[in-house]
Design a protein around this motif. Structure first.
Motif, PDB file in Angstrom:
ATOM      1  N   VAL A   1      35.236  39.910  44.211  1.00 44.86           N
ATOM      2  CA  VAL A   1      36.265  40.763  43.280  1.00 44.86           C
ATOM      3  C   VAL A   1      37.344  39.953  42.917  1.00 44.86           C
ATOM      4  O   VAL A   1      37.751  39.840  41.559  1.00 44.86           O
ATOM      5  CB  VAL A   1      36.900  41.803  44.409  1.00 44.86           C
ATOM      6  N   ALA A   2      37.958  38.770  43.514  1.00 46.86           N
ATOM      7  CA  ALA A   2      38.780  38.013  43.137  1.00 46.86           C
ATOM      8  C   ALA A   2      38.309  37.221  41.746  1.00 46.86           C
ATOM      9  O   ALA A   2      38.724  36.945  40.930  1.00 46.86           O
ATOM     10  CB  ALA A   2      39.260  36.966  44.470  1.00 46.86           C
ATOM     11  N   PHE A   3      36.859  36.701  42.059  1.00 49.77           N
ATOM     12  CA  PHE A   3      36.513  35.920  40.974  1.00 49.77           C
ATOM     13  C   PHE A   3      36.346  36.517  39.769  1.00 49.77           C
ATOM     14  O   PHE A   3      36.471  36.202  38.433  1.00 49.77           O
ATOM     15  CB  PHE A   3      35.053  35.156  41.258  1.00 49.77           C
ATOM     16  N   ASP A   4      35.844  38.071  39.712  1.00 47.84           N
ATOM     17  CA  ASP A   4      35.644  38.985  38.677  1.00 47.84           C
ATOM     18  C   ASP A   4      36.950  39.231  37.769  1.00 47.84           C
ATOM     19  O   ASP A   4      37.122  39.297  36.640  1.00 47.84           O
ATOM     20  CB  ASP A   4      35.205  40.150  39.203  1.00 47.84           C
ATOM     21  N   LEU A   5      38.068  39.022  38.539  1.00 43.96           N
ATOM     22  CA  LEU A   5      39.505  39.439  37.984  1.00 43.96           C
ATOM     23  C   LEU A   5      40.008  38.143  37.478  1.00 43.96           C
ATOM     24  O   LEU A   5      41.162  38.247  36.876  1.00 43.96           O
ATOM     25  CB  LEU A   5      40.118  40.180  39.172  1.00 43.96           C
ATOM     26  N   ILE A   6      39.592  36.980  37.615  1.00 41.70           N
ATOM     27  CA  ILE A   6      40.036  35.804  37.154  1.00 41.70           C
ATOM     28  C   ILE A   6      40.258  35.793  35.666  1.00 41.70           C
ATOM     29  O   ILE A   6      38.965  36.000  35.222  1.00 41.70           O
ATOM     30  CB  ILE A   6      39.546  34.288  37.858  1.00 41.70           C
ATOM     31  N   GLY A   7      41.317  35.241  35.050  1.00 48.08           N
ATOM     32  CA  GLY A   7      41.165  35.491  33.444  1.00 48.08           C
ATOM     33  C   GLY A   7      41.687  36.649  32.926  1.00 48.08           C
ATOM     34  O   GLY A   7      41.870  37.073  31.794  1.00 48.08           O
ATOM     35  N   SER A   8      41.835  37.703  34.075  1.00 46.43           N
ATOM     36  CA  SER A   8      42.316  39.091  33.462  1.00 46.43           C
ATOM     37  C   SER A   8      43.714  39.098  33.501  1.00 46.43           C
ATOM     38  O   SER A   8      44.368  38.210  33.948  1.00 46.43           O
ATOM     39  CB  SER A   8      41.886  40.280  34.152  1.00 46.43           C
ATOM     40  N   ASN A   9      44.409  40.294  33.119  1.00 46.00           N
ATOM     41  CA  ASN A   9      45.914  40.575  33.269  1.00 46.00           C
ATOM     42  C   ASN A   9      46.273  40.969  34.628  1.00 46.00           C
ATOM     43  O   ASN A   9      47.411  41.270  34.825  1.00 46.00           O
ATOM     44  CB  ASN A   9      46.218  41.570  32.088  1.00 46.00           C
ATOM     45  N   ILE A  10      45.386  41.086  35.536  1.00 46.56           N
ATOM     46  CA  ILE A  10      45.541  41.653  36.878  1.00 46.56           C
ATOM     47  C   ILE A  10      46.129  40.532  38.014  1.00 46.56           C
ATOM     48  O   ILE A  10      45.400  39.408  37.956  1.00 46.56           O
ATOM     49  CB  ILE A  10      44.461  42.390  37.402  1.00 46.56           C
ATOM     50  N   GLU A  11      47.240  40.853  38.537  1.00 52.65           N
ATOM     51  CA  GLU A  11      47.697  39.997  39.520  1.00 52.65           C
ATOM     52  C   GLU A  11      46.718  40.129  40.910  1.00 52.65           C
ATOM     53  O   GLU A  11      46.555  41.181  41.149  1.00 52.65           O
ATOM     54  CB  GLU A  11      49.158  40.403  39.999  1.00 52.65           C
ATOM     55  N   VAL A  12      46.430  39.176  41.370  1.00 51.37           N
ATOM     56  CA  VAL A  12      45.314  39.150  42.439  1.00 51.37           C
ATOM     57  C   VAL A  12      46.050  38.253  43.600  1.00 51.37           C
ATOM     58  O   VAL A  12      46.396  37.084  43.712  1.00 51.37           O
ATOM     59  CB  VAL A  12      44.094  38.296  42.027  1.00 51.37           C
ATOM     60  N   ILE A  13      45.876  38.973  44.547  1.00 49.78           N
ATOM     61  CA  ILE A  13      46.274  38.403  46.027  1.00 49.78           C
ATOM     62  C   ILE A  13      45.201  38.484  46.971  1.00 49.78           C
ATOM     63  O   ILE A  13      44.590  39.328  47.388  1.00 49.78           O
ATOM     64  CB  ILE A  13      47.441  39.205  46.665  1.00 49.78           C
ATOM     65  N   LEU A  14      44.751  37.058  47.397  1.00 48.57           N
ATOM     66  CA  LEU A  14      43.484  37.112  48.165  1.00 48.57           C
ATOM     67  C   LEU A  14      44.052  36.871  49.845  1.00 48.57           C
ATOM     68  O   LEU A  14      45.148  35.848  49.982  1.00 48.57           O
ATOM     69  CB  LEU A  14      42.737  35.888  47.680  1.00 48.57           C
ATOM     70  N   LEU A  15      43.649  37.674  50.475  1.00 48.55           N
ATOM     71  CA  LEU A  15      44.019  37.654  51.778  1.00 48.55           C
ATOM     72  C   LEU A  15      43.640  36.458  52.567  1.00 48.55           C
ATOM     73  O   LEU A  15      42.465  35.653  52.269  1.00 48.55           O
ATOM     74  CB  LEU A  15      43.352  38.726  52.713  1.00 48.55           C
ATOM     75  N   GLY A  16      44.640  35.625  53.160  1.00 45.16           N
ATOM     76  CA  GLY A  16      44.332  34.165  53.827  1.00 45.16           C
ATOM     77  C   GLY A  16      43.533  34.378  55.249  1.00 45.16           C
ATOM     78  O   GLY A  16      43.808  35.430  55.997  1.00 45.16           O
TER      79      GLY A  16
END
Length: 253
Positions: free
Chosen positions: A124-139
């Motif tokens: 999911v995170a990789f798919d949204l890279i480059g979009s206008n969506i802010e992504v927070i990935l759990l650590g």
């Protein structure tokens, strides 16, 4: 009724009853023995059921790699994911789970404005890279088989998140045991997300209903809406509705 729809409903019936005689299937679905035998043969080829003299039994699935499961019941997953994405409003902060159904939400979110996606899913995170969506990935710890990150309070402070809507996957859904999953780590992460989210949606196809797997994630009372495909039987929908559980079915026609 189309053949593929009938076979799906036959599989649901067998899964619910575990062991079923062929003659019972002919009566239940009002078709000939020849038709049932063809349907059973297809389900056997798909390794969903086993046949014995005069009847069939359900094969309980085991958790497989995410790459293998991505293509299972893909049409249903995409339709469910699209319905989930339609509930997302501009400016919200949402959680997208690491399951194969919620993963399908990403293309339907790209036109949203000022959206923040919290996720433990690397795809999911990789798919949204480059979009206008802010992504927070759990650590946390990477779970290789699921391409997911499983977190705990020591590694990630969940209480700082303000999640409007959480979209959770399930391997099992029942009135008695609630939402369940194969992995303890995934279940713990989902429990923490559910506890801090304003609304919780479970996105799962109809094959997961009336079954329980290893670990309970939460009781059904902790869920606001379950979104699934329209192959789910009316009897099951009624059973859940009587317990106060809202189910939204997506039209597959």
């Amino acid at each position: 009724m189309y053949m593929i729809e009938r076979q799906h409903q036959i599989l649901q019936f067998i899964r619910q009853h575990k062991v079923v005689k062929l003659v019972t299937l002919t009566k239940e679905f009002n078709v000939s023995m020849e038709t049932i035998r063809r349907d059973v043969q297809q389900l056997m080829q798909d390794k969903k059921i086993e046949k014995f003299y005069g009847g069939v039994k359900y094969i309980e699935p085991v958790e497989g790699l995410i790459d293998h499961r991505l293509h299972e019941q893909l049409t249903e997953k995409i339709a469910i994911a699209k319905a989930c994405a339609s509930l997302v409003q501009d400016g919200e902060c949402i959680f997208i789970d690491s399951g194969t159904t919620t993963y399908q939400m990403t293309p339907f979110l790209l036109d949203k404005e000022k959206l923040t996606v919290v996720t433990n899913s690397l795809p999911v995170a990789f798919d949204l890279i480059g979009s206008n969506i802010e992504v927070i990935l759990l650590g946390g710890k990477v779970r290789h088989s699921e391409k997911s990150v499983t977190s705990n309070e020591f590694l990630f402070r969940f209480e700082h998140l303000n999640i409007n809507k959480a979209f959770i996957c399930a391997s099992g859904v029942s009135i008695e045991k609630g939402i369940s999953d194969f992995s303890l780590d995934e279940a713990i992460t989902r429990k923490q997300i559910i506890s801090i989210s304003q609304k919780v949606y479970v996105a799962t196809d109809s094959s997961k209903f009336n079954k329980d797997v290893a670990i309970q994630v939460c009781p059904v009372d902790d869920v606001d809406v379950i979104i699934t495909d329209d192959a789910l039987s009316k009897k099951t929908i009624q059973h859940f509705s009587e317990k106060g559980v809202q189910i939204k079915t997506v039209n597959m026609a």
